[in-house]
Motif scaffolding. Structure first.
Motif, PDB file in Angstrom:
ATOM      1  N   PRO A 258     -14.921 -21.608  28.342  1.00 25.01           N
ATOM      2  CA  PRO A 258     -14.112 -22.195  28.841  1.00 25.01           C
ATOM      3  C   PRO A 258     -12.737 -20.998  28.655  1.00 25.01           C
ATOM      4  CG  PRO A 258     -14.388 -24.127  28.277  1.00 25.01           C
ATOM      5  CD  PRO A 258     -15.756 -22.720  27.920  1.00 25.01           C
ATOM      6  N   LEU A 259     -11.735 -20.452  29.088  1.00 18.12           N
ATOM      7  CA  LEU A 259     -10.362 -20.319  28.906  1.00 18.12           C
ATOM      8  C   LEU A 259     -10.058 -21.358  28.318  1.00 18.12           C
ATOM      9  CD1 LEU A 259      -8.066 -18.600  28.783  1.00 18.12           C
ATOM     10  CD2 LEU A 259      -7.607 -18.993  30.686  1.00 18.12           C
ATOM     11  N   THR A 260      -9.446 -21.085  26.890  1.00 18.06           N
ATOM     12  CA  THR A 260      -8.437 -22.567  26.197  1.00 18.06           C
ATOM     13  C   THR A 260      -7.053 -21.729  26.045  1.00 18.06           C
ATOM     14  OG1 THR A 260      -9.393 -22.124  24.361  1.00 18.06           O
ATOM     15  CG2 THR A 260      -9.926 -23.756  25.488  1.00 18.06           C
ATOM     16  N   GLY A 261      -7.012 -20.671  26.376  1.00 19.53           N
ATOM     17  CA  GLY A 261      -5.446 -20.581  25.559  1.00 19.53           C
ATOM     18  C   GLY A 261      -5.723 -18.475  25.550  1.00 19.53           C
ATOM     19  N   PHE A 262      -3.869 -17.822  25.270  1.00 22.28           N
ATOM     20  CA  PHE A 262      -4.512 -16.569  24.700  1.00 22.28           C
ATOM     21  C   PHE A 262      -2.447 -16.626  24.346  1.00 22.28           C
ATOM     22  CE2 PHE A 262      -1.614 -16.700  29.222  1.00 22.28           C
ATOM     23  CZ  PHE A 262      -0.846 -15.687  29.222  1.00 22.28           C
ATOM     24  N   ALA A 263      -2.423 -15.340  23.754  1.00 20.84           N
ATOM     25  CA  ALA A 263      -1.470 -15.316  22.679  1.00 20.84           C
ATOM     26  C   ALA A 263      -0.698 -12.671  23.815  1.00 20.84           C
ATOM     27  CB  ALA A 263      -1.151 -15.078  21.607  1.00 20.84           C
ATOM     28  N   ALA A 264       0.853 -13.607  23.580  1.00 20.52           N
ATOM     29  CA  ALA A 264       1.102 -12.460  24.339  1.00 20.52           C
ATOM     30  C   ALA A 264       2.079 -11.764  22.970  1.00 20.52           C
ATOM     31  CB  ALA A 264       2.108 -12.480  25.634  1.00 20.52           C
TER      32      ALA A 264
END
Length: 423
Positions: free
Chosen positions: A59-65
């Motif tokens: 599952p998706l748990t996060g991201f960064a930009a």
């Protein structure tokens, strides 16, 4: 989590894109945000579905930009005090994070690290430098993909816009021909290619991509600024000072060509890096075509047109065009420099402004230097650039030629469209 699963979260039935985002800002100190039902006493909307239900799909748990002012969303609204990186509530990264929150969900949480910063070059992303975005990337927080927008500051966008369009430093801004030639030299050299490759590899290495084979970086390009074929703009000007340079077809053509060349360069670099992996790690998103009809100098438009919400780039001091009719907060809530600040002291402002790379700080410094050299200079539009209210507000100038909220909405939608084609 694969990007198809990200889209499943984002495009779940009943999702509302804009309104929920406007009610709940994701920003927090250090620009690292844990997304959950509740954090630090502030209510956050849960993820669209319980992450526990998606264990079998990683599952998706996060991201960064990561990136520059195009990623930071300068000018697209703030809640409270504007931060040093000039993050905007309407930035496409914020919109994507908001979409992930817009449906009901379980107690599991996710994280959004908004590391992008206005004025950033590849040097500010690389590890070891002052304000390094890679060093700020907290890999103890979950992250399964990243967004990246970088290149405009490395390749001389501001110098071209200053010399050819606004001439903040008046006659001392240098010639447009020289600025365009210098930009071409930067674009044609291999220096940026090498720096961008190092940036990307540092992000992948820090996340330990070999242990996260699904991790990818979505890299966004830029959009052309002008309709280059209309006749009306030949006699119009965006110049800050009276009798500024005209927006001739040849200038518009050359500036648009610069953007297309930068996009082609970034696409080529991404292809070369992907060739080093068994499966592509990088995704290029070219949203330029979505800006057709929404550029400067469109048919029937008399520039500068501050009332045209259908233009997706900011003018100096121009309002935002968010869907719900909200505008950027009043300038008193944006960063306002003291009249005694070194950034508006013509004898000392240039070095710190150049070091910051912030277009707004550079513009303010050049204007202060111009006025010191020639006190008789007259502003082209004193009603919009009033010394007593706007002269000391960097965002007022720095947001120019950056996407407004509807532009960021289009960028977000193009990201989703490209992700959808990958699976």
């Amino acid at each position: 989590m694969r990007l198809a699963a990200v889209l499943t979260l984002i495009l779940s039935p009943g999702l509302v894109y804009g309104g929920i985002f406007r009610q709940h800002r994701l920003a927090a100190p250090e620009s690292q945000h844990v997304i959950s039902n509740s954090i630090s006493g502030q209510q956050r909307r849960p993820l669209p579905i319980s992450l526990a239900q998606l264990k079998s799909a990683s599952p998706l748990t996060g991201f960064a930009a990561f990136g520059d002012s195009y990623s930071a969303g300068i000018g697209t609204g703030v809640e409270g005090k504007e931060d040093d990186c000039r993050h905007g509530l309407g930035a496409h990264a914020e919109l994507i994070a908001a979409d992930l929150l817009a449906n009901q969900g379980g107690r599991n949480s996710s994280a959004f690290q908004f590391l992008s910063c206005t004025g950033a070059t590849t040097a500010q992303i690389l590890s070891g430098g002052e304000g390094s975005q890679v060093d700020s990337f907290n890999v103890s927080l979950p992250a399964d993909f990243a967004l990246l927008s970088i290149g405009g500051n490395d390749l001389g966008f501001f110098d071209v816009i200053n010399a050819c369009v606004f001439r903040f430093y008046n006659f001392y801004s240098g010639t447009c021909e020289s600025a365009l030639a210098n930009a071409r030299i930067q674009i044609e050299s291999n220096d940026f290619d090498q720096r961008l490759e190092v940036v990307i590899m540092e992000i992948l290495d820090k996340i330990r991509w070999e242990k996260k084979p699904w991790f990818s970086i979505t890299v966004l390009g830029y959009a052309r600024f002008f309709n280059e074929v209309t006749d009306e703009c030949d006699d119009m000007s965006f110049g800050i000072w009276w009798n500024g340079p005209k927006l001739k077809k040849d200038l518009r053509l050359q500036m648009n060509a610069m953007v297309l060349t930068v996009n082609a360069k970034i696409r080529k670099i991404i292809g070369a890096i992907n060739s080093q992996f068994t499966k592509d790690k990088l995704i290029f998103v070219d949203y330029d075509e979505l800006f057709e009809g929404h550029r400067f100098c469109e048919v029937g438009v008399k520039e500068p047109d501050y009332n045209r919400s259908d233009t997706w780039f900011f003018l100096v001091g121009g309002p935002d065009n968010a869907k719900n009719g909200t505008q950027s907060k009043h300038t008193s809530e944006l960063e306002t420099l003291s009249p005694n600040s070194v950034l508006v002291d013509p004898s000392s402002c240039l070095e710190p402004a150049q070091r910051s790379g912030d277009w707004g700080e550079l513009a303010l410094c050049y204007m202060a230097m111009s006025k010191a050299r020639d006190p008789s200079l007259q502003l082209a539009r004193g009603d919009l650039v009033a010394e007593d209210s706007m002269w000391y507000v960097p965002t007022y100038y720095g947001k120019t030629f950056h996407p407004r909220s509807l532009g960021h909405e289009a960028m977000k939608n193009k990201v989703y469209e490209v992700w959808h084609t990958l699976e």
